[in-house]
Structures are given as structure tokens and as C-alpha cells.
Scaffold this motif. Structure first.
Motif, PDB file in Angstrom:
ATOM      1  N   ALA B 281       0.833  -1.201   0.000  1.00 21.35           N
ATOM      2  CA  ALA B 281       0.000   0.000   0.000  1.00 21.35           C
ATOM      3  C   ALA B 281       0.873   1.258   0.000  1.00 21.35           C
ATOM      4  CB  ALA B 281      -0.933  -0.004   1.211  1.00 21.35           C
ATOM      5  N   LYS B 282       1.983   1.202   0.730  1.00 19.65           N
ATOM      6  CA  LYS B 282       2.893   2.352   0.742  1.00 19.65           C
ATOM      7  C   LYS B 282       3.511   2.535  -0.641  1.00 19.65           C
ATOM      8  CE  LYS B 282       3.937   2.895   5.583  1.00 19.65           C
ATOM      9  NZ  LYS B 282       4.934   2.976   6.638  1.00 19.65           N
ATOM     10  N   PHE B 283       3.833   1.460  -1.276  1.00 12.08           N
ATOM     11  CA  PHE B 283       4.346   1.513  -2.643  1.00 12.08           C
ATOM     12  C   PHE B 283       3.294   2.156  -3.557  1.00 12.08           C
ATOM     13  CE2 PHE B 283       4.661  -0.515  -6.858  1.00 12.08           C
ATOM     14  CZ  PHE B 283       5.962  -0.184  -7.184  1.00 12.08           C
ATOM     15  N   PHE B 284       2.033   1.737  -3.387  1.00 10.60           N
ATOM     16  CA  PHE B 284       0.939   2.250  -4.199  1.00 10.60           C
ATOM     17  C   PHE B 284       0.753   3.753  -4.015  1.00 10.60           C
ATOM     18  CE2 PHE B 284      -3.566   3.059  -5.164  1.00 10.60           C
ATOM     19  CZ  PHE B 284      -3.720   2.386  -6.371  1.00 10.60           C
ATOM     20  N   ASN B 285       1.042   4.247  -2.801  1.00 15.51           N
ATOM     21  CA  ASN B 285       0.880   5.671  -2.509  1.00 15.51           C
ATOM     22  C   ASN B 285       1.773   6.560  -3.373  1.00 15.51           C
ATOM     23  OD1 ASN B 285      -0.907   6.960  -0.268  1.00 15.51           O
ATOM     24  ND2 ASN B 285      -0.530   4.850   0.357  1.00 15.51           N
ATOM     25  N   GLN B 286       2.813   5.963  -3.936  1.00 15.63           N
ATOM     26  CA  GLN B 286       3.656   6.740  -4.854  1.00 15.63           C
ATOM     27  C   GLN B 286       2.947   6.973  -6.175  1.00 15.63           C
ATOM     28  OE1 GLN B 286       8.111   5.534  -4.301  1.00 15.63           O
ATOM     29  NE2 GLN B 286       6.881   3.703  -4.585  1.00 15.63           N
ATOM     30  N   ILE B 287       2.018   6.059  -6.506  1.00 18.00           N
ATOM     31  CA  ILE B 287       1.255   6.190  -7.750  1.00 18.00           C
ATOM     32  C   ILE B 287       0.061   7.093  -7.529  1.00 18.00           C
ATOM     33  CG2 ILE B 287      -0.030   4.911  -9.506  1.00 18.00           C
ATOM     34  CD1 ILE B 287       1.615   2.422  -8.662  1.00 18.00           C
ATOM     35  N   ARG B 288      -0.598   6.884  -6.402  1.00 21.94           N
ATOM     36  CA  ARG B 288      -1.830   7.601  -6.130  1.00 21.94           C
ATOM     37  C   ARG B 288      -2.033   7.635  -4.623  1.00 21.94           C
ATOM     38  NH1 ARG B 288      -7.683   5.034  -7.483  1.00 21.94           N
ATOM     39  NH2 ARG B 288      -8.805   6.454  -6.120  1.00 21.94           N
ATOM     40  N   THR B 289      -2.482   8.753  -4.098  1.00 26.08           N
ATOM     41  CA  THR B 289      -2.664   8.866  -2.647  1.00 26.08           C
ATOM     42  C   THR B 289      -3.759   7.926  -2.169  1.00 26.08           C
ATOM     43  OG1 THR B 289      -2.093  11.169  -2.918  1.00 26.08           O
ATOM     44  CG2 THR B 289      -2.980  10.515  -0.773  1.00 26.08           C
ATOM     45  N   MET B 290      -3.414   7.146  -1.169  1.00 21.50           N
ATOM     46  CA  MET B 290      -4.366   6.191  -0.618  1.00 21.50           C
ATOM     47  C   MET B 290      -4.050   6.035   0.861  1.00 21.50           C
ATOM     48  SD  MET B 290      -6.887   4.164  -1.130  1.00 21.50           S
ATOM     49  CE  MET B 290      -7.029   4.182  -2.922  1.00 21.50           C
TER      50      MET B 290
END
Lengths: 540, 321
Positions: B281-290
Motif C-alpha cells: 500500500a505504501k508503494f501504491f501511494n507513490q502512484i496515487r494517494t491512498m
């Protein structure tokens, strides 16, 4: 010889067609649907849309009949072959012995020797009345009801609703055995009656046709079947026919007793060609080879048959042909009226209390009117739908549309990329769609009822509807406390029913699809540009 | 499991704990899934395996090979003669480039390594959303698994599922679980990293919905809590591998088009199901705020003691390729 060829071809055709109806695993090549397509009345009903295709099939079948007689009825028609099997069973010695023994046990007396039936008088009025009713029914969009007597569809329904569950049952037993040995190539299928009406009708058809065939041979084909009436009329003038060679005939009467259609009057050496299904049994059974399959206009020594009736029937037939174009004209008219009633209803339907009021016709059906006038309820689409969303209708389309296919999202939802039902429909009741065309075909529109939604009611995450939506016509948007709630855009909805299928709210779902009497076009979905984002870090 | 093997594993597990304490290893999280077998693998390696491995920049198969090597190879988890289940996400009738399902190359590689490690059989299944045969086939997973020597198992019928109790659960106290999971010796959870309209994100924990027959129950009774409840299952995945080779950033979990897909070229692996999801999820936050707090099932899982969201305190191994 002819008889053996006929039996071989009939076995192949009936076997392939039946197996294609039963198959659920893609085991049987898709090509086999051609056996369903090359059926006379379905092809006639498919006339108006793929005109050329229909002309080729109907024309070929009529030409074959004109040249060689009603061999369609003995080789291609599955209902005809089904009756032949019943008749064959009836004539088996072991079955006769068995039934006699059974009778002795139950009634205490042996079966009285039944007087063997030879020639029967034609039931001309019944045949033409049925055919007329059929034509009128189709013109007025009552194809659902009149197709009860359409032979291909009646058989196909038996295959789908009676034979298929048996087939599935055996599959499931096999699967259990194989699974316990760790072989997973088989899989279980749920067996359920998709519609009690269709099941009842199929069982009734099965029982009635079997009874008629057992007792009276091909009497259904001779006196009820509309296809039989049309092709029988052509058969009267066909080029090749059975001929009784008077010089050889000993008047033994064996042919008349063996004839399945009871159409050989051996006393008068007449054959009623309108009922003869070209099974060639008489040729084989004649011990003196007095019956020959010959060109009609070869010699004059053959006695002209049923001269009284010929002209009359031919006239009737021409009249029938004249009626057919009416189908075309009437259709255009009805389409217009259909559209008019839809707009009138559409306004009222916005006020419903949240259950579907307009049934959803499968993709490719164009409109309820189109479906009602073309579909003979053969249920091939019901059998072939991989998502199990097509089921026979009860009264959703009205009395005239009973058993015609309707979408039901209880067991699944319409796969976005799947077009199988539109490809296999033999009647063109479901017109062929490409994947791209289907993506823009709106069979219904989504309706969302906020008050019932889990997110609104329980303030908990859900989003199952949006999850299943292929076009994001149902999209989750920010609501509150980090929650998201569905938002709908009916213009891009295709009516696949994914949202309705998965919505967990009961008894009434919070989201469902409302049908459209006339299918509309969906707005193409906007596809965003793909951004080639580069991610260089782990982010933690 | 018979009584003898049960006793053996209890003894072995006890011994492991003792060894761990003497070795003064910092055990920050309760690792329920720590097995005697895994400890043996670590011992063979001579070092202590990391809690979490993150790999970037390779092909799906290569990244898996790197990551699993950190744990001492697949044989740490899969023993000779065992029945293994690999559970990817095969929810949708989508081709691999649309990132709706776990990468077939990754699934194929895992199956292959399990077979090479001497597994008796490797079974792959998912309770799909779209029609299951289309999903199995068009995801490319059917082909990849069969090529690697594994077996695809159907999950389309309720008769494949058996009801079990979930005593530690808050809401979902029982569930019907696929027999392959219940009957296997070890199973590996291989989700794909995707945005999710309802659960916010779908990763390892959410992937367990695919072993359950009735997914409507989750949606109707508080999705985020039910996902965490499901993960309290006694038979936990031996390993969680999050495929982030292609990441669906929007319109998930189904996705609309290729525009929803971002090339992530990453893979996360851990025994800790909460930690691996937190990392992903932290990795994903680089793509889009979550925000992590919006992904409710992470906190709910931590509350159940399934793992930790505090990955900064873990022994994380980062590998760039």
C-alpha cells in the motif's frame, strides 16, 4: 440401401445436434450449431434480417424437397428422428415381450392382438389449420405460443430441459470420482430448473410425441407439424418419389403396414406423397422389390396418385407462399407501434418502487417485438450461455412470448466480451453482434436506490456493484469518513447486470437493471490516455 | 494431521521459540504462521531470514527468484510429497496486460519451483467474479500453471466448499472454504496489487475472499472487518507474495482499460500478511494517494494480531535489479 444411408445420416445429424444442445464445456465444436441453423421454420423466421442467409437455407431445403422429397423430415429434423427412434423401439421384439409380460402381471391377461394399422386417411383440415395458426401467430408476435408445434424447437427444448440435466448429473458423478483421485479436468455443474413452465412444456411434449409415435407412427409429422405441411405439399410434385411398380406388386400389403406415416394405400396402390417422409422403409420391406425410388416424369405407366387433392393443395400452398411476404410488411409496421408504446410506458416506469418492470431481452434481440416475432424458443441460447443469465420467460413478455429468452441475473451476469448467444441463434431472433457492437448495445439501464445501499444504511464499505461494472457506469465516489458510494451514469451502462448480480442487499437489491423494450445504443466509454509513470522507489 | 505429526510440530515449534529467544532476535510481531519447517530453512541458510522482502526492477519470475532466495528457497516452505495450493487472484476475464489478475509468469514460476521442491501436487484455483473458465483461460494462468506441472482446480460450485468456524472473528464467525485449502499441506497466497472501489485496495488479505464461497456476506456485513475476520483462519498462507509488476491504479478491481495500468515492476514477499499489504500500500501511494487508515482491513487485521502495520520496525530486505 437408401434406407441405410438415411439412417446413417440421421444418426449423425441428431447426435451432433443433441450433443451440441447438451454440451456445457466447449467439448463440441462451435461449428455444430449449423445443425440447428439448417432447420426449416427457424430459417424462414430468420428471413427478414439476414435475408441472403435465410434464402440460401430455405431455398436449399425447398429445392432438396422438390428434387428428392421430404428427406429433411427423415434426416435433418431432430423431432422426426426422435420419433423414428421411438418407432424403432416399439418394433423391437424384446420390448414387445416385456410389455406383454408386464400386462400379464398387472392385468392378468395377455395383450389382445391389436389390429395392425395400414393406410390412414389424411387429416388435411388439421394440418392446414395448424399451419395457418402458426403463420398468424408469428405475424402477430405470438411466436412463443405457436412454436409449441415447431418440431426443431420442441425437440431442442426436450434436449435442454430433460436430456441436459441427466447429462449434467452423470458429469457430476464422474467429477466426484475423478476429483477424489486428484484429477480436476472435470468440473461440477449446478443442476436446476431454470423455469418450471419450460420444464413442464418439455415433459409434456416428450410424453405426447412419444405416445403418438408409439401408437400412430409419424402422425405428428403428417397431421400437425407446420414444416411437414409445407414440405409435404412440395413433396407432391417432387422429382424423385417412391413408385409402386404394378407389374411386380403382389398386393401383399406389407409396405402399408410398415409405413411410419401410414400413407401407402396398398389396396389401391396409392401413396400420399404429402405425408411420405422418404424414410425408404417400404423399399427395403417389399419382398418383390415392387417399390422403387424413381424420377416422377420418367414413364407413364405409373398410376397418378391422389389426383383429386393435388390441385387443391397446390393452390393452397401457393396461397401460403403468398402470405409469407406479409410477414415482412407486418413486421415493419409492428416495429413502429412497438416503439410508440415503449415511450408511453417509459415515462410511467420511472415511478416504480424499485423492482424491474420491463423484462430484459438478451443482446442482439433488438426489441421485444423483434424477439416475439422471430424466436421459436428452442432454448439453445439458454443452454449455451456460459454465465447462465438467459432463462425462459414466464409471462414477462406477455402470453405470446412465453418461454422466450429473458435475462435473469440470479446465477450470473452477462459477460462483457461474450457474444455466443447472438452467434448461435438459428432464427436470427438474436442478431449476430461483434464484440465491439455488443459493448455499445444497451439491453437495459442501471437504477440505483440510495436508501437501500449498504454504504448509506450501515456506513460500511462495499462497492461490489462498481467492482463488477465493465464500463464504470457504476463508479465509487468519495462519500464520507473515507467511504465511497456508488454513482451511476446510465448513458454508458450496457445492462450486463453485474451490479444487480452481486449486490448483497435483500430482499430488494439496492441496484438493478431496468429493461428496455427497444435496445438502445450506449455512449462509448472514454478511455483516458495511458501515462507512462515511472516509479523509482519502494515508498517505505 | 495425525497425532504424531502434531506432537512433533508442537515440540519443534517450542524449540524454535527457545532458539529465537537465546539468539536475542527481536520478535516484534507474533508470527502465527512461523512453522518448524521454516525455522529449519533459516538454520540451513545460516542467517536469519528477513521479515519482508521487496524487489524492484525485474521480470516477475526473476523478482520472485531473488526474493525467495532470501528466505532460503522455496524448500523452506514446501517439502517433498506435500500437497501445495497456490492461490492467485484470477477474478476477472482479463488479459495479463490489463492487470486484473495475478501475473501468469509469476504464478507459473511459483508452481514450477514448488514442483521442483518435490511437491506431490500443486493446485491453483480462485472463486472468480467473471465466468470462471474465461477467467482461468484469458488470464493466461491456466496455461502457465499447466506448463509448470500444476493443476487448475474448479471453484465454480458450492459443493467444492466446506464450512469451517472462525472462532477469533468479530463478525464472520464461519465461512465455506474451498476444499483445496482445507486439504492441502501448505498454501501460498499470490495476490496482485490493485485499487479497489469498495475495500480501497486489494492485496493479500483481500485475496482470501477468493477461497470463500459466499462473497456477498462480506459486502453486506462490513467488508473491512470481514476481510480481517477471514484472515483469522487457522490454516494461514505460508507465504504472501504481492505481485506489483503491473499495478491497477484506478477503476479497480476490474479496471476499464489499459489506461488504468501502471508499470510497477515490483514484488513484495512476507509471512506477515498485514506487513506485506502495508508495504504494498505504501508503494501504491507513490502512484496515487491512498491513506492507510482508509484501507480499514489493515488496522482490523493488526487488531486481530495477524501482523503489524509498523513495517519500519521490521527486518526489511530491499533488492533492486
Amino acid at each position: 440401401m437408401y434406407r441405410k444411408i438415411r439412417i446413417a445420416l440421421a444418426c449423425v445429424a441428431a447426435f451432433c445436434l443433441t450433443l451440441y444442445c447438451l454440451d456445457f464445456s466447449g467439448l463440441i465444436p462451435h461449428l455444430f450449431y449449423r445443425f440447428s441453423q439448417w432447420q426449416f421454420l427457424p430459417a424462414v423466421l430468420g428471413h427478414s434480417d439476414t435475408f441472403l442467409n435465410s434464402i440460401i437455407i430455405v431455398g436449399t431445403l425447398l429445392a432438396i424437397t422438390f428434387l428428392f422429397g421430404r428427406i429433411y423430415c427423415s434426416i435433418l429434423c431432430p423431432m422426426g428422428i426422435f420419433q423414428d427412434i421411438i418407432i424403432w423401439l416399439h418394433n423391437r421384439k424384446f420390448i414387445k415381450k416385456f410389455s406383454n409380460r408386464l400386462r400379464k402381471l398387472t392385468a392378468g391377461t395377455a395383450k389382445k392382438p391389436v389390429k395392425k394399422i395400414g393406410y390412414r386417411k389424411p387429416k388435411t383440415w388439421l394440418r392446414w389449420a395448424t399451419l395457418s395458426l402458426f403463420i398468424i401467430g408469428v405475424i402477430f408476435g405470438w411466436a412463443g405460443i405457436v412454436s409449441l408445434v415447431e418440431p426443431y424447437s420442441a425437440y431442442s427444448r426436450i434436449a435442454v430441459h430433460i436430456f441436459r440435466p441427466v447429462y449434467l448429473y452423470f458429469n457430476n458423478v464422474l467429477t466426484s470420482i475423478f476429483t477424489s483421485f486428484g484429477i480436476y479436468s472435470f468440473y461440477k455443474m449446478e443442476i436446476y430448473a431454470s423455469n418450471i413452465l419450460a420444464l413442464t412444456v418439455s415433459i409434456a411434449t416428450f410424453v405426447i410425441i412419444s405416445f403418438l409415435a408409439w401408437r400412430y407412427g409419424r402422425s405428428f409429422c403428417s397431421s400437425i407439424c407446420p414444416t411437414g405441411t409445407i414440405l409435404g405439399t412440395v413433396n407432391r410434385v417432387s422429382l424423385f418419389n417412391m413408385r409402386i411398380n404394378e407389374s411386380k406388386c403382389t398386393h401383399c400389403g406389407a409396405c402399408g403396414l410398415k409405413c411410419k406415416a401410414h400413407c401407402i394405400n396398398s389396396k389401391e396402390q396409392n401413396i400420399d406423397y404429402s405425408r411420405c417422409v422418404n424414410c425408404f422403409d417400404c423399399i427395403d420391406y417389399c419382398s418383390v422389390k415392387a417399390i422403387e425410388y424413381k424420377v416422377r416424369y420418367e414413364k407413364k405407366d405409373v398410376k397418378t396418385t391422389d389426383a383429386k387433392e393435388t390441385d387443391n393443395s397446390r393452390r393452397k400452398f401457393i396461397a401460403t407462399i403468398a402470405v409469407l411476404p406479409l410477414l415482412l410488411g407486418k413486421k415493419a409496421f409492428a416495429l413502429k407501434t412497438g416503439a410508440a408504446t415503449y415511450t408511453a410506458n417509459g415515462a410511467a416506469d420511472g415511478m416504480t418502487d424499485g423492482e424491474r418492470t420491463i423484462p430484459i431481452a438478451p443482446p442482439g434481440a433488438l426489441s421485444h417485438e423483434h424477439l416475439k416475432r422471430h424466436c421459436t424458443s428452442c432454448h439453445l441460447c439458454v443452454s449455451k450461455c456460459p454465465s447462465r443469465v438467459i432463462k425462459p420467460a414466464m409471462l414477462e413478455y406477455g402470453l405470446g412470448g412465453i418461454m422466450q429468452p429473458v435475462m435473469d441475473f440470479e446465477k450470473g451476469f452477462c459477460n462483457y466480451d461474450c457474444t455466443i448467444c447472438t452467434e448461435i441463434c438459428p432464427n436470427d431472433a438474436l442478431k449476430p453482434l461483434t464484440k465491439e457492437q455488443k459493448h455499445l448495445t444497451q439491453i437495459g439501464k442501471v437504477v440505483f436506490i440510495l436508501e437501500r445501499c449498504v454504504v448509506y444504511k450501515n456506513e460500511a464499505s462495499c462497492g461490489a456493484c462498481s467492482e463488477h461494472c465493465p464500463t464504470q457506469a457504476v463508479k465509487m465516489v468519495n462519500y464520507k469518513n473515507g467511504l465511497t458510494i456508488p454513482q451511476i451514469d446510465t448513458s454508458i451502462c450496457v445492462g450486463c447486470g453485474g451490479c444487480e448480480h452481486i449486490c448483497p442487499v435483500r430482499p430488494y437489491r439496492a441496484i438493478y437493471v431496468e429493461g428496455s423494450k427497444v435496445h438502445e445504443q450506449a455512449v462509448p466509454i472514454k478511455l483516458e490516455e495511458r501515462d507512462d509513470m515511472k516509479i523509482n522507489d519502494f515508498g517505505f | 494431521m495425525d497425532r504424531r505429526t502434531f506432537l512433533k510440530s508442537v515440540v519443534a515449534a517450542g524449540a524454535t521459540l527457545v532458539v529465537k529467544t537465546i539468539g536475542a532476535t527481536t520478535v516484534l510481531t507474533e508470527r502465527f504462521e512461523q512453522t518448524a519447517d521454516a525455522a529449519e530453512g533459516e538454520a540451513a541458510l545460516g542467517t536469519v531470514a528477513p521479515d519482508l522482502v521487496a524487489v524492484m526492477g525485474g521480470t516477475p519470475a526473476a523478482m520472485f527468484q531473488k526474493a525467495i532466495a532470501e528466505f532460503g528457497g522455496i524448500s523452506t516452505f514446501v517439502k517433498k510429497g506435500q500437497k501445495v495450493v497456490v492461490k492467485p487472484n484470477i477474478g476477472w476475464d482479463k488479459t495479463p496486460d490489463l492487470a486484473g489478475n495475478t501475473n501468469p509468469e509469476l504464478v507459473g514460476e511459483i508452481v514450477k519451483q514448488c514442483m521442483d521442491a518435490g511437491a506431490k501436487e500443486v493446485v491453483v484455483f480462485d472463486n472468480t467474479c467473471d465466468e470462471w473458465q474465461k477467467c482461468y483461460k484469458n488470464s493466461g494462468i491456466d496455461q502457465a500453471v499447466k506448463k509448470a506441472g500444476g493443476r487448475m482446480m474448479p471453484a465454480n460450485n458450492e459443493s467444492y466448499y466446506r464450512e469451517i468456524k472462525l472462532p477469533r472473528a468479530k463478525i464472520m464467525k464461519k465461512a465455506k472454504i474451498h476444499q483445496a485449502i482445507l486439504d492441502c499441506d501448505v498454501w501460498i497466497n499470490v495476490p496482485v496489487l490493485k485499487n479497489h472501489g469498495g475495500a480501497k485496495m486489494t492485496m493479500s488479505m483481500k485475496n482470501l475472499m477468493g477461497i470463500v464461497w459466499d462473497r456477498r456476506y462480506f459486502h453486506n456485513n462490513g467488508l473491512q472487518q470481514c476481510i480481517a475476520d477471514m484472515c483469522t483462519l487457522d490454516k494461514k498462507p505460508a507465504l504472501n507474495i504481492v505481485d506489483a509488476y503491473r499495478v491497477m491504479k484506478d477503476n479497480g478491481p476490474r479496471g476499464k482499460s489499459a489506461a488504468d495500468v501502471v508499470s510497477g515492476k515490483a514484488l513484495f514477499m512476507s509471512r506477515d500478511i498485514v506487513a506485506v499489504d502495508t508495504a504494498a500500500a505504501k508503494f501504491f501511494n507513490q502512484i496515487r494517494t491512498m491513506p492507510l487508515e482508509d484501507i480499514g482491513h489493515l488496522a482490523n487485521g493488526q487488531a486481530h494480531g495477524l501482523g503489524t502495520m509498523n513495517i519500519d520496525k521490521l527486518n526489511v530486505k530491499r533488492i533492486r535489479m
